[in-house]
Design a protein around this motif. Structure first.
Motif, PDB file in Angstrom:
ATOM      1  N   GLN A 165      19.191 -25.024 -54.223  1.00 42.79           N
ATOM      2  CA  GLN A 165      17.760 -26.596 -54.779  1.00 42.79           C
ATOM      3  C   GLN A 165      18.237 -26.843 -56.328  1.00 42.79           C
ATOM      4  O   GLN A 165      17.658 -27.710 -57.161  1.00 42.79           O
ATOM      5  N   GLY A 166      19.706 -26.549 -56.653  1.00 48.37           N
ATOM      6  CA  GLY A 166      20.720 -26.624 -57.957  1.00 48.37           C
ATOM      7  C   GLY A 166      20.033 -25.790 -58.626  1.00 48.37           C
ATOM      8  O   GLY A 166      20.224 -26.853 -60.412  1.00 48.37           O
ATOM      9  N   THR A 198      20.916 -23.844 -61.566  1.00 46.29           N
ATOM     10  CA  THR A 198      22.444 -23.245 -62.401  1.00 46.29           C
ATOM     11  C   THR A 198      22.405 -21.650 -62.230  1.00 46.29           C
ATOM     12  O   THR A 198      21.232 -21.526 -62.767  1.00 46.29           O
ATOM     13  N   ARG A 199      23.529 -21.062 -62.623  1.00 45.98           N
ATOM     14  CA  ARG A 199      23.599 -19.948 -62.288  1.00 45.98           C
ATOM     15  C   ARG A 199      23.173 -19.374 -63.481  1.00 45.98           C
ATOM     16  O   ARG A 199      22.714 -17.962 -64.186  1.00 45.98           O
ATOM     17  N   ARG A 200      23.561 -20.130 -64.639  1.00 49.71           N
ATOM     18  CA  ARG A 200      22.976 -20.032 -66.534  1.00 49.71           C
ATOM     19  C   ARG A 200      21.248 -19.728 -66.190  1.00 49.71           C
ATOM     20  O   ARG A 200      21.350 -18.832 -66.744  1.00 49.71           O
ATOM     21  N   SER A 201      20.619 -21.111 -66.077  1.00 49.33           N
ATOM     22  CA  SER A 201      19.209 -20.714 -65.477  1.00 49.33           C
ATOM     23  C   SER A 201      18.667 -19.581 -65.013  1.00 49.33           C
ATOM     24  O   SER A 201      17.748 -19.361 -65.410  1.00 49.33           O
ATOM     25  N   PHE A 202      19.124 -19.233 -63.540  1.00 49.31           N
ATOM     26  CA  PHE A 202      19.022 -18.127 -62.929  1.00 49.31           C
ATOM     27  C   PHE A 202      19.046 -16.999 -63.950  1.00 49.31           C
ATOM     28  O   PHE A 202      17.832 -16.191 -64.134  1.00 49.31           O
ATOM     29  N   HIS A 203      19.857 -16.430 -64.895  1.00 50.56           N
ATOM     30  CA  HIS A 203      20.556 -15.748 -66.034  1.00 50.56           C
ATOM     31  C   HIS A 203      19.406 -15.130 -66.827  1.00 50.56           C
ATOM     32  O   HIS A 203      18.934 -14.933 -67.416  1.00 50.56           O
ATOM     33  N   LYS A 204      18.925 -16.994 -67.383  1.00 54.40           N
ATOM     34  CA  LYS A 204      18.245 -16.981 -68.332  1.00 54.40           C
ATOM     35  C   LYS A 204      16.488 -16.668 -68.062  1.00 54.40           C
ATOM     36  O   LYS A 204      16.053 -15.714 -68.754  1.00 54.40           O
ATOM     37  N   PHE A 205      16.288 -16.828 -66.921  1.00 55.27           N
ATOM     38  CA  PHE A 205      14.894 -16.624 -65.801  1.00 55.27           C
ATOM     39  C   PHE A 205      14.713 -14.773 -66.173  1.00 55.27           C
ATOM     40  O   PHE A 205      14.176 -14.843 -66.134  1.00 55.27           O
ATOM     41  N   CYS A 206      16.064 -14.174 -65.326  1.00 54.01           N
ATOM     42  CA  CYS A 206      16.446 -12.731 -65.296  1.00 54.01           C
ATOM     43  C   CYS A 206      15.834 -11.869 -67.010  1.00 54.01           C
ATOM     44  O   CYS A 206      14.803 -11.520 -66.680  1.00 54.01           O
ATOM     45  N   SER A 207      16.847 -12.788 -67.789  1.00 55.11           N
ATOM     46  CA  SER A 207      16.162 -12.458 -69.434  1.00 55.11           C
ATOM     47  C   SER A 207      14.698 -12.230 -69.352  1.00 55.11           C
ATOM     48  O   SER A 207      14.010 -11.236 -69.852  1.00 55.11           O
ATOM     49  N   LEU A 208      14.399 -13.400 -69.553  1.00 62.10           N
ATOM     50  CA  LEU A 208      13.233 -14.014 -69.637  1.00 62.10           C
ATOM     51  C   LEU A 208      11.885 -13.321 -69.262  1.00 62.10           C
ATOM     52  O   LEU A 208      10.926 -12.518 -69.647  1.00 62.10           O
ATOM     53  N   THR A 209      12.274 -12.277 -67.859  1.00 61.74           N
ATOM     54  CA  THR A 209      11.250 -11.808 -66.849  1.00 61.74           C
ATOM     55  C   THR A 209      11.532 -10.715 -67.776  1.00 61.74           C
ATOM     56  O   THR A 209      10.770  -9.769 -67.514  1.00 61.74           O
ATOM     57  N   ALA A 210      12.392 -10.256 -67.669  1.00 60.35           N
ATOM     58  CA  ALA A 210      12.772  -8.469 -67.819  1.00 60.35           C
ATOM     59  C   ALA A 210      11.862  -8.689 -69.064  1.00 60.35           C
ATOM     60  O   ALA A 210      11.094  -6.955 -68.816  1.00 60.35           O
ATOM     61  N   SER A 267      -2.594 -22.927 -62.497  1.00 59.12           N
ATOM     62  CA  SER A 267      -2.380 -21.732 -63.590  1.00 59.12           C
ATOM     63  C   SER A 267      -0.434 -21.228 -63.008  1.00 59.12           C
ATOM     64  O   SER A 267       0.148 -21.792 -64.282  1.00 59.12           O
ATOM     65  N   PHE A 268      -0.325 -21.480 -61.772  1.00 63.34           N
ATOM     66  CA  PHE A 268       1.307 -20.523 -61.540  1.00 63.34           C
ATOM     67  C   PHE A 268       1.749 -21.676 -61.242  1.00 63.34           C
ATOM     68  O   PHE A 268       3.227 -21.179 -62.329  1.00 63.34           O
ATOM     69  N   ILE A 269       1.520 -22.240 -60.994  1.00 54.85           N
ATOM     70  CA  ILE A 269       2.316 -23.685 -61.068  1.00 54.85           C
ATOM     71  C   ILE A 269       3.073 -24.467 -62.312  1.00 54.85           C
ATOM     72  O   ILE A 269       3.926 -25.621 -62.815  1.00 54.85           O
ATOM     73  N   ARG A 270       2.619 -23.857 -63.370  1.00 59.86           N
ATOM     74  CA  ARG A 270       2.367 -24.073 -64.786  1.00 59.86           C
ATOM     75  C   ARG A 270       3.301 -23.398 -65.504  1.00 59.86           C
ATOM     76  O   ARG A 270       3.065 -23.564 -66.690  1.00 59.86           O
ATOM     77  N   SER A 271       3.555 -22.343 -64.784  1.00 55.25           N
ATOM     78  CA  SER A 271       4.437 -21.541 -65.295  1.00 55.25           C
ATOM     79  C   SER A 271       5.559 -21.844 -66.522  1.00 55.25           C
ATOM     80  O   SER A 271       5.994 -22.908 -66.522  1.00 55.25           O
ATOM     81  N   ALA A 272       5.703 -21.206 -67.646  1.00 56.09           N
ATOM     82  CA  ALA A 272       6.683 -22.022 -68.766  1.00 56.09           C
ATOM     83  C   ALA A 272       7.943 -22.004 -68.067  1.00 56.09           C
ATOM     84  O   ALA A 272       8.466 -23.267 -68.157  1.00 56.09           O
ATOM     85  N   HIS A 273       9.168 -21.587 -67.441  1.00 50.71           N
ATOM     86  CA  HIS A 273       9.541 -21.752 -66.771  1.00 50.71           C
ATOM     87  C   HIS A 273      10.002 -22.343 -66.145  1.00 50.71           C
ATOM     88  O   HIS A 273       9.363 -22.139 -64.296  1.00 50.71           O
ATOM     89  N   PRO A 274      10.961 -23.078 -65.741  1.00 47.16           N
ATOM     90  CA  PRO A 274      11.029 -24.463 -65.056  1.00 47.16           C
ATOM     91  C   PRO A 274      11.412 -23.820 -63.294  1.00 47.16           C
ATOM     92  O   PRO A 274      10.886 -24.121 -62.342  1.00 47.16           O
ATOM     93  N   LEU A 275      12.063 -22.712 -63.914  1.00 46.13           N
ATOM     94  CA  LEU A 275      12.773 -21.751 -62.498  1.00 46.13           C
ATOM     95  C   LEU A 275      11.403 -21.165 -61.402  1.00 46.13           C
ATOM     96  O   LEU A 275      11.254 -21.428 -60.445  1.00 46.13           O
ATOM     97  N   VAL A 276      10.623 -20.979 -61.918  1.00 43.45           N
ATOM     98  CA  VAL A 276       9.456 -20.423 -61.554  1.00 43.45           C
ATOM     99  C   VAL A 276       8.893 -21.515 -60.633  1.00 43.45           C
ATOM    100  O   VAL A 276       8.473 -21.189 -59.509  1.00 43.45           O
ATOM    101  N   LYS A 277       8.295 -22.086 -61.447  1.00 45.49           N
ATOM    102  CA  LYS A 277       7.697 -23.556 -60.460  1.00 45.49           C
ATOM    103  C   LYS A 277       8.427 -23.996 -59.295  1.00 45.49           C
ATOM    104  O   LYS A 277       7.828 -24.030 -57.821  1.00 45.49           O
TER     105      LYS A 277
END
Ligand code: HEM
Ligand code: HEM
Ligand code: SF4
Ligand code: SF4
Lengths: 363, 251
Positions: free
Chosen positions: A15-16, A18-30, A69-79
Motif C-alpha cells: 500500500q506504499g 514506508t519502512r520508516r513509518s512502519f517502525h514509527k508505528f511499532c514504537s508508538l504502539t509499544a 472512532s477507529f478510522i480516526r486513529s491518530a497514526h495514518p498507518l492504522v487507518k
C-alpha cells in the motif's frame, strides 16, 4: 485470496507505506501498550514474519461510533493498514463486497482459518422475538454471531454495546439487547468498552493480539489491563483541584473558567475506568474534562441507566420514586428520629401516668 | 421507691429461668455482674468514635464543602477529609476484627452480637415479648444480664452486618485508588463482580451510612431509655463493664 500466508508488513508495503513509518508505528504502539523498549522491535519482527491474523468485524445493534472512532486513529498507518487488513476479510460497513459475495467471505474464513481468526463485534444481539430486531443477511444477528464465534480464536467486544449493552439495553430494554458475553460462553472475550472506545486503545488491542497471537492481560471484568486498570480520576489533570477542595459549582461560574474539578457537576471520573485522561482523544488533542464537561462514565456498565449525567449520586428507582441516596437516607433517618422522639414522649407519659396510679394504690 | 421493689419481685423467678434458657445466661442473683470485659469496651468506644468520624467525613466526600480560595497547591481540604475517612476506616476495620477475635476468647456476652439462636423457640418468644414491651403492650420488662433478645437481633443486623458491609465496600472503593495489584483489590475486588460499575458500590456504601445513622440514633435512645426504664445500668456498664440492677440491690 492467498491472504493466509501474507504478512502484515507485506500488505502495508504494497500500500506504499514506508519502512520508516512502519517502525514509527511499532514504537508508538509499544509505548501506548506500556511495553518496554525492546517491544518495538519485537512488534516489528512479528508483523514482518508472522502470517497476519484474519479479523472478521461484525455489526449488531449499534450506532457505528466504534468504527467511526477507529478510522480516526491518530497514526495514518492504522487507518490505512490495520483497517484495510481487517476489511480484507470482512466488515460489512466499509468493505467493497456486498450481498452474497460478502456472506461468502464469512464461510470461507470460517473454513480456512478455523480457530485462528479474531471475531471483532461491534454492537450486540437483541434476543427478543427470536432475535428479529436485528436482521443481517436475512438471518437474526444472534445466529450469525454464534456461528462465527464457534470457530474464532477469540472475540473482541467493541464498545459499551458489545461489552455492557449500552443505550439500546436501557430499561425496559424492549428488544432485549444483550452483551455478547451473555450469549457466548465458551470463547475468550476481551471487552474494550467506551462509547466509543478511544481509537488508539482499539488499534493497540488489535496490534497486541496480532503481534503476540494471544489476548493481553485482562482485569476482573475482561478489559485489557493496560488501558482500563485506572480511573479517569486517577490521572485527571484537574485532580489537584479535587484534592484541594476546589469545585465548579455552576457551569458558568468563576471556578469553571479557572478549570476547577467537575466533581460537583456530576463528573463520573472517580468511577470510570478508561484511558481518556492519559491517551486523550483525536490524536491526543483533548478529552471531555479538558473541554470543561464532566466524564459521563461511557465505558462503565449501565452508565445509561444511572440517572442524570450531572448528578454525582445515582438515582435509585427501587423505592418507587426516583431519589438519590441522600434523599432516601435523610427521609429514613428523619423518620427514625421522629419515631424515637415519639416513643420517648409516650414512654414519659406512660411513666408519669404509671407513677400516679401506683401512688393511688399505696395510699 | 415502693413500686420499684414491688413489681419485679414476682417477675424475678421466672425471669432468671427464661434468661438462663435463652442463651445460657447465668442468673441475676448477684448485685453487680461483670458483663462487658475491657476489650469489648475498648473496641466499642474506638469503633463508636471511628464510625462518627466516618459518617461526617463520608458525608463530606459525597457532598463536598464549598470551594476554597487560592492555589490548588496551597490547599488540601478534600485530601484531609478523605485521609481522615480512610484512616478511621482502617481503625474501624482493625478494631472490628479484634472484636470478632475477642468473641472467641471472651465471656459469652461478647459472642451475643455475632450470631442469633434462631433455631430456639424461646428466643423468638422473647423477641416478641420485647417488641410488645417497646410497643407499650407489656407492663414488665424482663431483665437480662447481657442484651435482651430484641436488642440482640437489632445489634446483629444493625451493627455487625452493616458495619461489616461498610468495611467490605469501603475497602473495595479504597482498592480503586490503591491499584489493581494492591492487597485491598485482591481481598475485596470481588465486590466489583457483584456491582461491575463502581458507581453502584458508591451508592450502596452511601446508603449504608444512612442505615447506620438510623441505627445509632435508636441504639443511643434504647441505651438511655433502658437505663432509666428497666433500672439496670446500661450506659455505665459500657464504661465500667459492670451491670447493676436496682431491684437486685433491694433484695
Ligand atoms: C450512650 C452511648 C452508648 C452506649 C451506652 C452504648 C452501649 C452499647 C452496648 C452495651 C453495646 C453492646 C456490646 C456488646 O454486646 O458487645 C454496644 C454495641 C455497639 N455500639 Fe454502642 N453504645 C453507645 C453509643 C454508641 C455510638 C455513638 C456508636 C457508634 C457511632 C456505637 C456503636 C456500637 C457498635 C458498632 C456496637 C457493636 C459492636 C461492639 O460491641 O463494639 N455505640 N453499645
Ligand atoms: C461506618 C462506616 C463508614 C461510613 C458511614 C462511610 C461513609 C462513606 C460515605 C457516605 C462515602 C461517600 C460515598 C459517595 O457518595 O461516593 C464514603 C466514601 C468512601 N469510603 Fe466510606 N464509610 C465507612 C467505612 C469505610 C471504610 C471501613 C473504608 C475503608 C477504608 C471506607 C472507604 C471509603 C472510600 C475509599 C470512599 C470513596 C472516597 C472517594 O470517592 O473519594 N469507608 N464513605
Ligand atoms: S474533573 Fe472529574 S475526573 Fe477530574 S478530578 Fe474532578 S472528579 Fe476527578
Ligand atoms: S471521559 Fe468518560 S465519558 Fe468521556 S469518553 Fe472518556 S470515559 Fe467516556
Amino acid at each position: 485470496m492467498g491472504a493466509a500466508t501474507e504478512t502484515f508488513y507485506s500488505v502495508i508495503r504494497r500500500q506504499g507505506i514506508t519502512r520508516r513509518s512502519f517502525h514509527k508505528f511499532c514504537s508508538l504502539t509499544a509505548t501506548s501498550l506500556g511495553l518496554g523498549p525492546l517491544a518495538a522491535s519485537r512488534i516489528a519482527n512479528a508483523l514482518e514474519t508472522k502470517p497476519r491474523v484474519p479479523v472478521i468485524w461484525m455489526h449488531g445493534l449499534e450506532c457505528t461510533c466504534c468504527s467511526e472512532s477507529f478510522i480516526r486513529s491518530a497514526h495514518p498507518l492504522v487507518k490505512d493498514a490495520v483497517l484495510s487488513m481487517i476489511s480484507l476479510d470482512y466488515d460489512d460497513t466499509i468493505m467493497a463486497a456486498a450481498g452474497h459475495q460478502a456472506e461468502a467471505i464469512l464461510e470461507e474464513t470460517r473454513a480456512k482459518h478455523k480457530g485462528q481468526y479474531i471475531l471483532a463485534v461491534e454492537g450486540n444481539p437483541p434476543l427478543n422475538e427470536g432475535g428479529m430486531f436485528c436482521i443481517d443477511g436475512g438471518k437474526p444477528f444472534v445466529e450469525k454471531l454464534k456461528m462465527m464465534a464457534e470457530d474464532a480464536m477469540a472475540i473482541i467486544a467493541w464498545g459499551a454495546c458489545a461489552s455492557w449493552g449500552c443505550v439500546q439495553a436501557a430499561k425496559p430494554n424492549p428488544t432485549q439487547a444483550t452483551p455478547i458475553d451473555k450469549v457466548i460462553a465458551n470463547k475468550p472475550i476481551i471487552k474494550v468498552p467506551g462509547c466509543p472506545p478511544i481509537a488508539e486503545v482499539m488499534t493497540g488491542v488489535v496490534t497486541f493480539i496480532i503481534t503476540f497471537g494471544k489476548l493481553p492481560e485482562l482485569d476482573r471484568q475482561g478489559r485489557p489491563k493496560m488501558f482500563y486498570s485506572q480511573r479517569i480520576h486517577d490521572k485527571c489533570y484537574r485532580r489537584p483541584h479535587f484534592d484541594a477542595g476546589q469545585f465548579v459549582e455552576e457551569w458558568d461560574d468563576e471556578a469553571a473558567r479557572k478549570g476547577y474539578c467537575l466533581y460537583k457537576m456530576g463528573c463520573k471520573g472517580p468511577t470510570t475506568y478508561n484511558a481518556c485522561s492519559t491517551v486523550r482523544w483525536n490524536g491526543g488533542v483533548s478529552f471531555p474534562i479538558q473541554s470543561g464537561h464532566g466524564c459521563i462514565g461511557c465505558s462503565e456498565d449501565g452508565f445509561w441507566d444511572k440517572g442524570s449525567f450531572y448528578d454525582r449520586l445515582t438515582n435509585i428507582k427501587q423505592f418507587g420514586i426516583e431519589k438519590n441516596a441522600d434523599q432516601i437516607g435523610m427521609v429514613a433517618a428523619g423518620a427514625v428520629g421522629a419515631a424515637v422522639a415519639a416513643h420517648a414522649a409516650v414512654t414519659a407519659v406512660k411513666r408519669l401516668a404509671g407513677k400516679r396510679e401506683d401512688a393511688h394504690h399505696t395510699s | 421507691m415502693m413500686d420499684v421493689a414491688a413489681r419485679p419481685a414476682e417477675a424475678e423467678p421466672d425471669l432468671s429461668a427464661i434468661a438462663a434458657d435463652a442463651a445460657g445466661e447465668h442468673g441475676v442473683g448477684r448485685p453487680a455482674v461483670y458483663v462487658y470485659e475491657a476489650p469489648v469496651r475498648i473496641c466499642h468506644w474506638v469503633n463508636a468514635f471511628s464510625i462518627i468520624v466516618l459518617m461526617v467525613t463520608g458525608y463530606l466526600i459525597g457532598t463536598p464543602l464549598p470551594s476554597v480560595e487560592g492555589e490548588a497547591s496551597a490547599n488540601f481540604v478534600m485530601g484531609y477529609i478523605r485521609f481522615a475517612h480512610f484512616a478511621a476506616g482502617q481503625v474501624l476495620a482493625v478494631f472490628f476484627l479484634a472484636r470478632i477475635l475477642w468473641a472467641f476468647v471472651g465471656n459469652h456476652h461478647s459472642r451475643q452480637i455475632f450470631y442469633l439462636p434462631v433455631h430456639r423457640k424461646h428466643f423468638w418468644k422473647e423477641v416478641l415479648h420485647e417488641i410488645r414491651w417497646y410497643a407499650f403492650l407489656e407492663h414488665e420488662p424482663k431483665m437480662y444480664v447481657g442484651h435482651n433478645p430484641l436488642a440482640r437481633t437489632a445489634m446483629f443486623t444493625g451493627f455487625t452486618l452493616f458495619v461489616a458491609f461498610m468495611i467490605v465496600t469501603g475497602f473495595a472503593l479504597y482498592s480503586e485508588g490503591a491499584d489493581i495489584d494492591s492487597w485491598q483489590h485482591k481481598l475485596f475486588g470481588w465486590v466489583f463482580a457483584i456491582w461491575p460499575n463502581s458507581q453502584d458500590v458508591h451508592t450502596w456504601h452511601h446508603l449504608g451510612m444512612w442505615a447506620l445513622v438510623a441505627f445509632v440514633m435508636v441504639h443511643i435512645y434504647a441505651a438511655v431509655r433502658e437505663d432509666i426504664m428497666s433500672r439496670q445500668s446500661i450506659i455505665s456498664s459500657m464504661i465500667s463493664g459492670e451491670r447493676h440492677s436496682a431491684t437486685e440491690k433491694l433484695e
